[in-house]
Design an enzyme around this catalytic site. Sequence first.
Site, PDB file in Angstrom:
ATOM      1  N   CYS A  10      75.570   2.768   8.166  1.00 17.70           N
ATOM      2  CA  CYS A  10      76.122   3.657   9.175  1.00 17.70           C
ATOM      3  C   CYS A  10      75.870   5.085   8.691  1.00 17.70           C
ATOM      4  CB  CYS A  10      77.591   3.377   9.473  1.00 17.70           C
ATOM      5  SG  CYS A  10      78.755   3.694   8.148  1.00 17.70           S
ATOM      6  N   CYS A  84      73.458   4.394  13.222  1.00 20.27           N
ATOM      7  CA  CYS A  84      72.713   5.343  12.390  1.00 20.27           C
ATOM      8  C   CYS A  84      71.434   5.808  13.078  1.00 20.27           C
ATOM      9  CB  CYS A  84      72.409   4.777  11.008  1.00 20.27           C
ATOM     10  SG  CYS A  84      71.240   3.417  10.971  1.00 20.27           S
ATOM     11  N   CYS A  88      66.965   4.414   9.957  1.00 19.39           N
ATOM     12  CA  CYS A  88      66.570   3.246   9.174  1.00 19.39           C
ATOM     13  C   CYS A  88      65.070   2.993   9.273  1.00 19.39           C
ATOM     14  CB  CYS A  88      67.275   1.989   9.699  1.00 19.39           C
ATOM     15  SG  CYS A  88      68.950   1.870   9.162  1.00 19.39           S
TER      16      CYS A  88
END
Length: 135
Positions: A10, A84, A88
């Site tokens: 997160c 997020c 990533c």
Amino acid sequence: MSKPSVLFVCVHNAGRSQMAAGWLRHLAGDTVEVRSAGSEPRDQINPVAVEAMREVGIDITGAVPQRLETETVRESDVIVTMGCGDACPIFPGKRYEDWELTDPAGQPIEVVRQVRDEIRARIEKLVGELQTATH
């Protein structure tokens, strides 16, 4: 397949991902390698998240927010993101899940309890899937 590894990501690595990591350690024991990280980690865990987990007998006070590193993603089998965005990195052959969960930052304990319980239900499902995949 050896012991599967799960990475929870997160933004701040101070609430949702830490609660998820706590639940997975609690429910799966040492059958799963558990990691968590954040794209913009805070300097400490959300104290309301710590309290909500303490209420169900899980201590996450020792957890420290970690910065998301590309290598951590590469070394993980399952990557669970929680708001997020595009932070990533994506690697072929990995399992990615995005869990839409309320951010507990600044929320009262009642809201954080709901997030905690929703995370538990998702973790229970994930543990079942991982156990099926390794047998």
